[in-house]
Motif scaffolding. Sequence first.
Motif, PDB file in Angstrom:
ATOM      1  N   GLU A  23      28.286  58.414  30.325  1.00  0.00           N
ATOM      2  CA  GLU A  23      28.883  58.002  31.659  1.00  0.00           C
ATOM      3  C   GLU A  23      30.011  57.199  31.352  1.00  0.00           C
ATOM      4  O   GLU A  23      29.744  56.321  30.579  1.00  0.00           O
ATOM      5  CB  GLU A  23      27.579  57.418  32.295  1.00  0.00           C
ATOM      6  N   VAL A  24      31.135  57.722  31.679  1.00  0.00           N
ATOM      7  CA  VAL A  24      32.413  56.566  31.513  1.00  0.00           C
ATOM      8  C   VAL A  24      32.720  55.908  32.764  1.00  0.00           C
ATOM      9  O   VAL A  24      32.833  56.393  33.832  1.00  0.00           O
ATOM     10  CB  VAL A  24      33.526  57.821  31.216  1.00  0.00           C
ATOM     11  N   ALA A  25      32.907  54.550  32.185  1.00  0.00           N
ATOM     12  CA  ALA A  25      33.415  53.789  33.383  1.00  0.00           C
ATOM     13  C   ALA A  25      35.116  53.849  33.755  1.00  0.00           C
ATOM     14  O   ALA A  25      35.566  53.224  32.611  1.00  0.00           O
ATOM     15  CB  ALA A  25      33.064  52.181  33.193  1.00  0.00           C
ATOM     16  N   ALA A  26      35.631  54.395  34.580  1.00  0.00           N
ATOM     17  CA  ALA A  26      37.012  54.932  34.741  1.00  0.00           C
ATOM     18  C   ALA A  26      37.598  53.404  34.862  1.00  0.00           C
ATOM     19  O   ALA A  26      37.564  52.689  35.832  1.00  0.00           O
ATOM     20  CB  ALA A  26      37.186  55.801  35.679  1.00  0.00           C
ATOM     21  N   GLU A  27      38.377  53.128  33.610  1.00  0.00           N
ATOM     22  CA  GLU A  27      39.249  51.919  33.714  1.00  0.00           C
ATOM     23  C   GLU A  27      40.972  52.234  34.168  1.00  0.00           C
ATOM     24  O   GLU A  27      41.471  51.175  34.537  1.00  0.00           O
ATOM     25  CB  GLU A  27      39.059  51.222  32.526  1.00  0.00           C
ATOM     26  N   GLU A  28      41.410  53.528  33.751  1.00  0.00           N
ATOM     27  CA  GLU A  28      42.633  53.872  34.021  1.00  0.00           C
ATOM     28  C   GLU A  28      42.587  55.119  34.428  1.00  0.00           C
ATOM     29  O   GLU A  28      41.727  56.023  34.169  1.00  0.00           O
ATOM     30  CB  GLU A  28      43.233  53.704  32.511  1.00  0.00           C
TER      31      GLU A  28
END
Length: 422
Positions: free
Chosen positions: A365-370
């Motif tokens: 699960e990836v926390a979208a930063e860009e």
Amino acid sequence: MRAIVHTVGCRVNQYESHLLAEKLAEGEAPGEVHVVNTCTVTTLADRKSRQLIARLRRDHPAALIVAVGCGADGAGPGLTRAGADLLVGNRDKERIVDAIRRFLVGGPPGEGKWGDLDGERITGREARVRALLKVQDGCTVGCTFCRTWQVRGPLRSKTPKAARAEAESLARAGHPEIVVVGINLAQYGEDLPSRPTLTDLLTSLLAVPGVRYRLSSVNPDGVTDELIALFAGETRLCPYLHLPLQSGDDAVLERMRRPYTAAEYVARAEAFRRTVPQATLGADAMVGFPGEDEGAFAHTVEVLDSLSPLNVHIFRYSPRPGTAAARFAPQVPAAVAARRAARLASLADGWSRASQERFLGAEVEVAAEEVAGDAVRGRSENYLVVEVRGCAAPRGTIVPARLVARATGHLVGVRADRTQSS
């Protein structure tokens, strides 16, 4: 107050810079104010602080330049020579508006006392996706190379109740992840009457729904069986630990006054990785500590090679004024330390690749930063840098992804319900 805050150094400094900006926004002062939150952990950090102040003085000759924090306490004269008008140490950081007012009217400096951490609370949304939550300050370990414990004051911990209240605010502001930070998280709670542990703190924070938690860095003695068990049973605790090693040689560790042996370090790291699903590790390594010979350096390589960490932060030892190690002999020549650092960096690249490749085919699960077009980039729960392609998700979204390939410096993923990138 028209003020701009600049930050050098660690995540604790980053958190405190946000607090400083909020306090400065409440005050009033004529003209332009630049506040530099300094760092003195290494000679390089001192130099970066001085260079930033010198640049600000050159670019903003009429501005008031205030140096605050660790460098103001530990390397103040150099900051003044670089162009700082006012020094505000860690003890008086929270009273920065008053310190500036006193300075502007020519009054005496304040005589503050170390503040209660329950009074430190971010009230507005942070710009970053992964919010910072400071819960601890100070350290009593007394490492012989370290200046930080000398300038950070006594042990202070934020109570679980106050930390949870701040976490609730950060979660309501839309942060999907909160990074728990401190100077020595392994000593969290030792100063509080009820002596809560780091495990107790995290258990309290987990009562706040809709957010995941990450530890910034924790010494090996803080990685207890209870903490590992909590991580193993709770998916909202990010399965990544950054464990400062410094050296893999027991004699060097003893001279550093680190509170563990190389075997104890490896045992804690392996227990975490063995018990916690999808766990990854990071490490700090120092080269060139006084007395480190080729055999001692080889032991550091052996320890790290056995763990294949995802990340290694490599530091070359630099003598810090007022520390015991500055008087130790023999000092390692700079060229030797540079060669060892380069060797370790090369090996760390290989360990990072191996650690990344372990997870090809896995779901994270990836926390979208860009966000760029139809792709997002951010950190997975186990701290992998992932670019998720064919995914038009807003910044701050948690994106489920399947890891399908490795690119330079990161992994490539697709949404978990897809089989190939678009």
